[in-house]
Design a protein around this motif. Structure first.
Motif, mmCIF file in Angstrom:
data_model
loop_
_atom_site.group_PDB
_atom_site.id
_atom_site.type_symbol
_atom_site.label_atom_id
_atom_site.label_comp_id
_atom_site.label_asym_id
_atom_site.label_seq_id
_atom_site.Cartn_x
_atom_site.Cartn_y
_atom_site.Cartn_z
ATOM 1 N N VAL A 144 0.825 -1.204 0.000
ATOM 2 C CA VAL A 144 0.000 0.000 0.000
ATOM 3 C C VAL A 144 0.863 1.260 0.000
ATOM 4 O O VAL A 144 0.609 2.225 -0.729
ATOM 5 C CB VAL A 144 -0.956 0.000 1.221
ATOM 6 C CG1 VAL A 144 -1.609 1.366 1.395
ATOM 7 C CG2 VAL A 144 -2.012 -1.084 1.059
ATOM 8 N N ARG A 145 1.927 1.242 0.783
ATOM 9 C CA ARG A 145 2.736 2.454 0.986
ATOM 10 C C ARG A 145 3.316 2.983 -0.316
ATOM 11 O O ARG A 145 3.329 4.189 -0.552
ATOM 12 C CB ARG A 145 3.865 2.165 1.986
ATOM 13 C CG ARG A 145 4.679 3.389 2.376
ATOM 14 C CD ARG A 145 5.728 3.022 3.402
ATOM 15 N NE ARG A 145 5.112 2.413 4.581
ATOM 16 C CZ ARG A 145 5.805 1.771 5.526
ATOM 17 N NH1 ARG A 145 7.111 1.636 5.402
ATOM 18 N NH2 ARG A 145 5.187 1.272 6.566
ATOM 19 N N GLU A 146 3.783 2.072 -1.194
ATOM 20 C CA GLU A 146 4.430 2.517 -2.425
ATOM 21 C C GLU A 146 3.452 3.226 -3.350
ATOM 22 O O GLU A 146 3.815 4.181 -4.046
ATOM 23 C CB GLU A 146 5.090 1.336 -3.143
ATOM 24 C CG GLU A 146 4.140 0.260 -3.624
ATOM 25 C CD GLU A 146 4.860 -1.003 -4.089
ATOM 26 O OE1 GLU A 146 4.448 -1.545 -5.133
ATOM 27 O OE2 GLU A 146 5.811 -1.444 -3.417
ATOM 28 N N VAL A 147 2.194 2.777 -3.353
ATOM 29 C CA VAL A 147 1.174 3.433 -4.176
ATOM 30 C C VAL A 147 0.797 4.786 -3.578
ATOM 31 O O VAL A 147 0.691 5.793 -4.285
ATOM 32 C CB VAL A 147 -0.071 2.536 -4.326
ATOM 33 C CG1 VAL A 147 -1.191 3.279 -5.056
ATOM 34 C CG2 VAL A 147 0.284 1.257 -5.071
ATOM 35 N N LEU A 148 0.598 4.820 -2.270
ATOM 36 C CA LEU A 148 0.236 6.079 -1.617
ATOM 37 C C LEU A 148 1.329 7.125 -1.772
ATOM 38 O O LEU A 148 1.037 8.321 -1.891
ATOM 39 C CB LEU A 148 -0.060 5.841 -0.126
ATOM 40 C CG LEU A 148 -1.304 5.003 0.186
ATOM 41 C CD1 LEU A 148 -1.485 4.879 1.692
ATOM 42 C CD2 LEU A 148 -2.559 5.593 -0.447
ATOM 43 N N GLN A 149 2.587 6.689 -1.806
ATOM 44 C CA GLN A 149 3.685 7.643 -1.965
ATOM 45 C C GLN A 149 3.620 8.325 -3.329
ATOM 46 O O GLN A 149 3.852 9.536 -3.435
ATOM 47 C CB GLN A 149 5.039 6.948 -1.790
ATOM 48 C CG GLN A 149 6.222 7.918 -1.786
ATOM 49 C CD GLN A 149 6.106 8.972 -0.697
ATOM 50 O OE1 GLN A 149 5.955 8.660 0.475
ATOM 51 N NE2 GLN A 149 6.137 10.239 -1.093
ATOM 52 N N VAL A 150 3.321 7.553 -4.370
ATOM 53 C CA VAL A 150 3.165 8.141 -5.707
ATOM 54 C C VAL A 150 2.028 9.164 -5.694
ATOM 55 O O VAL A 150 2.143 10.265 -6.256
ATOM 56 C CB VAL A 150 2.899 7.047 -6.762
ATOM 57 C CG1 VAL A 150 2.498 7.670 -8.107
ATOM 58 C CG2 VAL A 150 4.125 6.166 -6.935
ATOM 59 N N MET A 151 0.932 8.833 -5.036
ATOM 60 C CA MET A 151 -0.201 9.752 -4.954
ATOM 61 C C MET A 151 0.160 11.007 -4.172
ATOM 62 O O MET A 151 -0.237 12.122 -4.550
ATOM 63 C CB MET A 151 -1.404 9.033 -4.324
ATOM 64 C CG MET A 151 -1.937 7.895 -5.186
ATOM 65 S SD MET A 151 -3.107 6.821 -4.309
ATOM 66 C CE MET A 151 -4.435 7.976 -3.961
ATOM 67 N N LYS A 152 0.915 10.851 -3.098
ATOM 68 C CA LYS A 152 1.360 12.011 -2.323
ATOM 69 C C LYS A 152 2.239 12.927 -3.167
ATOM 70 O O LYS A 152 2.110 14.157 -3.118
ATOM 71 C CB LYS A 152 2.138 11.547 -1.082
ATOM 72 C CG LYS A 152 1.292 10.899 -0.008
ATOM 73 C CD LYS A 152 2.169 10.421 1.139
ATOM 74 C CE LYS A 152 1.378 9.636 2.167
ATOM 75 N NZ LYS A 152 2.241 9.108 3.263
ATOM 76 N N ASP A 153 3.135 12.332 -3.937
ATOM 77 C CA ASP A 153 4.018 13.122 -4.792
ATOM 78 C C ASP A 153 3.209 13.935 -5.802
ATOM 79 O O ASP A 153 3.511 15.119 -6.044
ATOM 80 C CB ASP A 153 5.002 12.211 -5.532
ATOM 81 C CG ASP A 153 6.020 11.554 -4.594
ATOM 82 O OD1 ASP A 153 6.157 12.024 -3.446
ATOM 83 O OD2 ASP A 153 6.652 10.563 -5.017
ATOM 84 N N LEU A 154 2.185 13.318 -6.381
ATOM 85 C CA LEU A 154 1.341 14.025 -7.350
ATOM 86 C C LEU A 154 0.587 15.171 -6.671
ATOM 87 O O LEU A 154 0.444 16.257 -7.249
ATOM 88 C CB LEU A 154 0.347 13.061 -7.997
ATOM 89 C CG LEU A 154 0.927 12.064 -8.992
ATOM 90 C CD1 LEU A 154 -0.138 11.058 -9.409
ATOM 91 C CD2 LEU A 154 1.478 12.777 -10.219
ATOM 92 N N ALA A 155 0.122 14.931 -5.454
ATOM 93 C CA ALA A 155 -0.579 15.985 -4.716
ATOM 94 C C ALA A 155 0.352 17.166 -4.461
ATOM 95 O O ALA A 155 -0.045 18.335 -4.604
ATOM 96 C CB ALA A 155 -1.122 15.430 -3.400
#
Length: 250
Positions: A178-189
């Motif tokens: 989960v963490r690796e996907v959420l990190q990509v989303m955080k970067d986009l935000a």
């Protein structure tokens, strides 16, 4: 950026959305939470007319579509509205017979008419952006769930959307992925992407969301900053939901 006016969706006698009014500003990150059956995923799907709304008006950027209208212009309006959005699904929806880079190239070639060379360069850049540059030639079956979802995000980004929509993007993943996907989303935000995220990931909502919306029974029960919703919820239904989630019951 996004305006929803009196959005309704009915399946038979079941009113899934019962008059949603919502505005989302450019670069805002909105997290939508709620129990199963509350209408969260239907709301996202109606935004891009993957589900036909029963009633209401949807505006994204400069493109506005009214539910129920039947004419050629409306089809064009829906097509243009979809071009402004990137949709990331719960179960990745990658083409199994195409490699990672071929999955990401598909949209630019088929929809935007780009050459294979240009689409390939776009895809390589985005796959590197999500941290999978060495996996370009791997098929989905050769990738972990988290890697597949990151490729799915790269695929959505390949169309240069103004808005990213995520429908429980981590719910099909093992916890360690989960963490690796959420990190990509955080970067986009952090880069200023406008995002609507349906998720139960409370920590993500607390860290990233500009606004948290709690839905139940097809309506918006409560909305506010993450601090307002998580630390000082006003509605009793919101309090019960958050308590259930904290106990792992929702």
């Amino acid at each position: 950026m996004i305006q929803l006016k009196n959005l309704k969706k009915t399946f038979g006698t079941n009113d899934v959305l019962r008059g949603i009014n919502l505005s989302v500003n450019k670069s805002e990150v909105v997290v939508i939470m709620g129990p199963s059956g509350s209408g969260k995923s239907t709301l996202l799907r109606c935004l891009t007319f993957l589900e036909e709304p029963t009633e209401g008006v949807i505006q994204i950027g400069n493109h506005e579509v009214t539910a129920g209208e039947l004419n050629r212009k409306r089809k064009n309006d829906i097509r243009e509205l979809r071009k402004t959005t990137g949709f990331v699904f719960q179960n990745f929806n990658l083409f199994p017979h195409k490699t990672a880079i071929e999955n990401v190239m598909e949209g630019p070639i088929v929809v935007q008419g780009k050459s294979k060379e240009e689409a390939s360069q776009i895809a390589k850049t985005l796959i590197e952006k999500v941290g999978l540059g060495e996996r370009c030639d791997h098929y989905p079956s050769q990738l972990s769930g988290g890697q597949q979802q990151r490729i799915a995000i790269a695929r959505a980004l390949s169309m240069k959307p103004e808005v990213m929509l995520y429908d429980e993007p981590t719910s099909a993943l093992d916890p360690e992925l989960v963490r690796e996907v959420l990190q990509v989303m955080k970067d986009l935000a952090q880069e200023g992407m406008t995002m609507i995220v349906v998720t139960h990931e409370m920590n993500f909502a607390k860290e990233v969301a500009d606004r948290v919306i709690f839905m139940d029974g097809g309506v918006i029960v409560e909305q506010g900053t993450s601090e307002e919703i998580f630390d000082h919820p006003k509605e009793e239904r919101t309090k019960r939901f958050l308590w259930s989630v904290s106990k792992g019951e929702e």
